[in-house]
Design a protein around this motif. Structure first.
Motif, PDB file in Angstrom:
ATOM      1  N   CYS A  25       0.854  -1.182   0.000  1.00  0.00           N
ATOM      2  CA  CYS A  25       0.000   0.000   0.000  1.00  0.00           C
ATOM      3  C   CYS A  25       0.891   1.233   0.000  1.00  0.00           C
ATOM      4  O   CYS A  25       1.750   1.387   0.882  1.00  0.00           O
ATOM      5  CB  CYS A  25      -0.932   0.006   1.210  1.00  0.00           C
ATOM      6  SG  CYS A  25      -1.971   1.477   1.310  1.00  0.00           S
ATOM      7  N   TRP A  26       0.702   2.105  -0.972  1.00  0.00           N
ATOM      8  CA  TRP A  26       1.505   3.312  -1.124  1.00  0.00           C
ATOM      9  C   TRP A  26       0.737   4.506  -0.578  1.00  0.00           C
ATOM     10  O   TRP A  26      -0.447   4.691  -0.866  1.00  0.00           O
ATOM     11  CB  TRP A  26       1.855   3.523  -2.586  1.00  0.00           C
ATOM     12  CG  TRP A  26       2.324   4.900  -2.939  1.00  0.00           C
ATOM     13  CD1 TRP A  26       1.620   5.874  -3.579  1.00  0.00           C
ATOM     14  CD2 TRP A  26       3.620   5.459  -2.669  1.00  0.00           C
ATOM     15  NE1 TRP A  26       2.386   7.001  -3.736  1.00  0.00           N
ATOM     16  CE2 TRP A  26       3.621   6.774  -3.188  1.00  0.00           C
ATOM     17  CE3 TRP A  26       4.764   4.982  -2.047  1.00  0.00           C
ATOM     18  CZ2 TRP A  26       4.734   7.610  -3.092  1.00  0.00           C
ATOM     19  CZ3 TRP A  26       5.867   5.812  -1.949  1.00  0.00           C
ATOM     20  CH2 TRP A  26       5.855   7.099  -2.474  1.00  0.00           C
ATOM     21  N   SER A  27       1.402   5.331   0.220  1.00  0.00           N
ATOM     22  CA  SER A  27       0.814   6.548   0.762  1.00  0.00           C
ATOM     23  C   SER A  27       1.453   7.741   0.066  1.00  0.00           C
ATOM     24  O   SER A  27       2.651   8.013   0.248  1.00  0.00           O
ATOM     25  CB  SER A  27       1.027   6.632   2.277  1.00  0.00           C
ATOM     26  OG  SER A  27       0.565   7.873   2.780  1.00  0.00           O
ATOM     27  N   THR A  86      -4.529  -6.867   5.340  1.00  0.00           N
ATOM     28  CA  THR A  86      -4.786  -5.805   4.374  1.00  0.00           C
ATOM     29  C   THR A  86      -4.276  -4.493   4.955  1.00  0.00           C
ATOM     30  O   THR A  86      -4.866  -3.959   5.896  1.00  0.00           O
ATOM     31  CB  THR A  86      -6.284  -5.685   4.051  1.00  0.00           C
ATOM     32  OG1 THR A  86      -6.750  -6.930   3.528  1.00  0.00           O
ATOM     33  CG2 THR A  86      -6.537  -4.579   3.040  1.00  0.00           C
ATOM     34  N   VAL A 106      -3.738  -0.446   4.722  1.00  0.00           N
ATOM     35  CA  VAL A 106      -4.327   0.722   4.059  1.00  0.00           C
ATOM     36  C   VAL A 106      -3.776   1.966   4.733  1.00  0.00           C
ATOM     37  O   VAL A 106      -3.674   2.019   5.974  1.00  0.00           O
ATOM     38  CB  VAL A 106      -5.866   0.700   4.127  1.00  0.00           C
ATOM     39  CG1 VAL A 106      -6.443   1.982   3.549  1.00  0.00           C
ATOM     40  CG2 VAL A 106      -6.417  -0.493   3.385  1.00  0.00           C
ATOM     41  N   ASP A 120     -11.471   2.993   2.689  1.00  0.00           N
ATOM     42  CA  ASP A 120     -10.876   4.135   3.369  1.00  0.00           C
ATOM     43  C   ASP A 120     -11.828   5.324   3.479  1.00  0.00           C
ATOM     44  O   ASP A 120     -11.577   6.242   4.262  1.00  0.00           O
ATOM     45  CB  ASP A 120      -9.598   4.566   2.647  1.00  0.00           C
ATOM     46  CG  ASP A 120      -9.838   4.854   1.174  1.00  0.00           C
ATOM     47  OD1 ASP A 120     -10.959   4.606   0.704  1.00  0.00           O
ATOM     48  OD2 ASP A 120      -8.902   5.323   0.492  1.00  0.00           O
ATOM     49  N   GLN A 140       2.233  -7.019  -7.853  1.00  0.00           N
ATOM     50  CA  GLN A 140       1.355  -5.859  -7.754  1.00  0.00           C
ATOM     51  C   GLN A 140       2.072  -4.635  -8.303  1.00  0.00           C
ATOM     52  O   GLN A 140       3.299  -4.496  -8.157  1.00  0.00           O
ATOM     53  CB  GLN A 140       0.946  -5.629  -6.290  1.00  0.00           C
ATOM     54  CG  GLN A 140      -0.110  -4.564  -6.083  1.00  0.00           C
ATOM     55  CD  GLN A 140      -0.518  -4.445  -4.618  1.00  0.00           C
ATOM     56  OE1 GLN A 140      -0.185  -5.298  -3.794  1.00  0.00           O
ATOM     57  NE2 GLN A 140      -1.244  -3.385  -4.287  1.00  0.00           N
ATOM     58  N   VAL A 163       1.647  -0.266  -8.649  1.00  0.00           N
ATOM     59  CA  VAL A 163       0.965   0.943  -8.192  1.00  0.00           C
ATOM     60  C   VAL A 163       1.453   2.113  -9.024  1.00  0.00           C
ATOM     61  O   VAL A 163       2.676   2.305  -9.179  1.00  0.00           O
ATOM     62  CB  VAL A 163       1.225   1.210  -6.696  1.00  0.00           C
ATOM     63  CG1 VAL A 163       0.556   2.508  -6.256  1.00  0.00           C
ATOM     64  CG2 VAL A 163       0.727   0.048  -5.850  1.00  0.00           C
TER      65      VAL A 163
END
Length: 607
Positions: A142-144, A201, A203, A258, A555, A557
């Motif tokens: 998960c990329w922020s 998971t 997020v 989210d 995956q 992104v």
């Protein structure tokens, strides 16, 4: 004595010579193009071959051309020529605009942003950065974008690592599934691992990380990590659900929303549950059958938070749908369970041969809800087609329509990514527009006649890669032909060969760039409409031992705001940002000097 001038004087002879050559016509020297009486159709056709920089320069030539460039129809014609190779007068039908995703409010902005993005991603000489957050293979990431941080989850170790892909540094300490360390450890996976984790998971919402855990005993837990890229463990928390709210079997899948800070969990007992994330409370429970069989195990769940629609795929091929389960983030704790408006059970046309949950094929499930219909896409791992189910929101499940997306793949589908249309979004980068100027009537009339008959409509589609490296695209709004067992068959609209070194294992779609990954770890960037190959990246993973297969791309992104992309290949993360090379100072002549500095104490010592 006065002498009269002769008839052959130099001035007179010069005038006579000039009179023999008539002035050059406007059509010969090209100045007619600058005249207002030049046909607007011809002018629009001529300028449609120009790129954005040339169009902007043309607007500085004269007032007439300035008014022509100020028209949005001029930029629309140039955009269609550049993107679709279409003449301005050609009809822009549905088949050609299926892949178009507009992100700007005007054709001028759309053309400039698209041209600059593709040109930058194609010619950039920036270097890639790769690192290994931990030793697991096939983990979710998960990329922020807000904090430029990456969360990498490992089901095998029961931990989530934090890293900075731009520098390749891994922050010391893991977020573990037991809540003992919460990032305060030293980052040794052999010491900080948590057993019995079956689903995880991660997020990131802003700078806060929400990590939902599912366990083999049916329990569900969540880890909160505000400012997760910092070393301090202040305000981090871990909470596990009550024993009475847990599943009675292994948790198989968790999907997080989210927007409402809620998540849905499915387990092998066949039960599906909706939870609020902050605080952790059970909002709805589908319940389980008393005489449940192994085939009743829930393998995959999907959740549409806007309409409150939950879809579950069971091991025996059955699809269950619940609607009206809208999770309100302001809902007080202990306010009671939610109740669905309706619950539908959709039986499979061809039940799977093996319905045991521990031996069943992986399932890909996706749901999209429109004001009138619920669109469900489901695919089993070994199928060469995608099943589509359309359920009306008003009525019964008996009014549903089935179809199969087929006729295109050369083998088993290995990667599926849908792209659903949303409400018109005109947000995006803005550019200073031309100031209002008087426009001649022929240009204004031509602009109106050019824009009226060709409305632009975005349609939903799904892209899938197969075992032999081909990518096929299906238009979800296209009617199908009647096939066996009453299900219609939809043929693929477009197809292209993406990889020649193995199966397509990952596909990520963005308005301008598509990124695909292969089973050998190769990553390729494509133009999202013309499918022109922009560049290729080799696998960041080292060469495996003899007899061991290459790690595949798990995956991908793409962050359009940050203008970067990341890919998970085996246990490695590949990061690339077009522009200046990473790790160079950009000063001096000759070879660029490496930007050396003191080592950061947050770098992971075990990698």
């Amino acid at each position: 004595m006065h002498i009269a001038p002769s008839s052959n004087s130099p001035k007179k002879s010069l005038k006579q010579k000039q009179s023999k050559f008539p002035p050059q016509s406007k059509s010969q020297d090209g100045s007619r193009l600058l005249c207002p009486d030049f046909p607007p159709e011809a002018l629009n056709w001529t300028t449609s071959f120009l790129i954005p920089g040339d169009l902007l320069s043309l607007g500085l030539v004269s007032k007439h051309l300035y008014a022509h460039v100020a028209l949005d129809a001029t930029w629309r014609s140039a955009f269609l020529r550049y993107t679709f190779a279409l003449d301005p007068e050609t009809d822009f039908d549905r088949h050609k605009q299926i892949l178009l995703r507009r992100t700007c409010g005007t054709w001028r902005e759309e053309y400039i942003v698209r041209f600059q993005t593709i040109h930058r991603w194609q010619i950039s000489k920036a270097q890639t950065v790769s690192h290994s957050p931990h030793h697991s293979v096939g983990y979710p990431i998960c990329w922020s974008s807000e904090v430029s941080g990456l969360l990498s989850a490992s089901t095998a170790y029961g931990v989530v690592s934090r890293s900075s892909p731009a520098t390749g540094a891994t922050i010391k300490g893991f977020l573990d599934a037991q809540g003992l360390m919460n990032g305060a450890g030293i980052g040794n996976p052999n010491v900080e691992f948590s057993p019995d984790v079956s689903a995880v998971t991660p997020v990131a919402v802003g700078g806060t990380a929400y990590v939902t855990w599912g366990y083999r005993n049916g329990s569900v837990a969540i880890t909160y990590a505000p400012n997760f890229m910092e070393l301090t463990d202040k305000h981090r928390a871990y909470k596990r659900c009550e024993a009475r709210d847990a599943h009675s079997a292994q948790v198989s899948h968790i999907v997080f929303c989210d927007k409402t800070l809620s998540f849905v969990s499915g387990a092998w007992d066949g039960a599906v549950k909706l939870w609020s994330a902050d605080p952790l409370n059970l909002l709805w429970d589908s319940g389980k059958k008393e005489d449940a069989m192994p085939g009743d195990a829930c393998m995959q769940v999907a959740y549409d938070s806007n309409s409150g629609t939950i879809v579950a795929a069971l091991a025996n091929g059955t699809i269950k749908v619940w609607t009206g389960l809208v999770a309100n983030p302001d809902r007080p704790s202990g306010a009671g369970f939610l109740h669905p408006d309706r619950a539908d059970v959709i039986l499979p046309l061809c039940p799977p041969t093996n319905a045991l949950p521990w031996e069943a094929d992986p399932v890909t499930l996706s749901v999209s809800v429109s004001p009138r219909y619920i669109n469900i896409l489901v695919h089993a791992n070994k199928d060469t087609h995608i099943g589509r189910i359309v359920v009306p929101r008003t009525g019964t499940a008996g009014d549903m329509a089935r179809s199969q997306l087929a006729d295109g793949p050369l083998g088993t589908l290995t990667a599926i990514t849908p792209s659903y249309t949303t409400s018109p979004d005109v947000k995006g980068p803005t550019f200073p527009m031309f100031p209002p100027t008087p426009i001649s009537s022929p240009l204004a009339a031509f602009a109106v006649t050019l824009q009226d008959p060709v409305p632009v409509m975005q349609s939903s589609f799904v892209a899938a890669g197969d075992l032999l490296g081909r990518v096929c695209i299906w238009d979800l709004g296209q009617p199908g032909e009647t096939g066996p067992q009453g299900a219609s068959e939809v043929k693929s609209s477009k197809r292209f060969q993406a990889h020649d070194d193995g199966a397509v294992t990952a596909i990520t779609l963005s308005p301008y760039i598509w990124v695909t990954g292969s089973a050998r770890g190769t990553i390729r960037l494509w133009d999202s409409i013309s499918f022109t190959l922009l560049r290729t990246f080799e696998t960041p993973s080292p060469r495996p031992h003899s007899g061991t297969p290459w790690p595949k791309v798990e995956q991908i992104v793409v962050d359009r705001a940050k203008d970067i992309f990341l890919a998970s290949v085996g246990s490695w993360i590949l990061y690339w940002k077009p522009g200046r090379s990473v790790g160079t100072s950009g000063k001096g002549k000759g070879k660029a000097k490496a930007a050396l500095g003191p080592s950061k104490p947050s770098a992971e010592r075990w990698h």
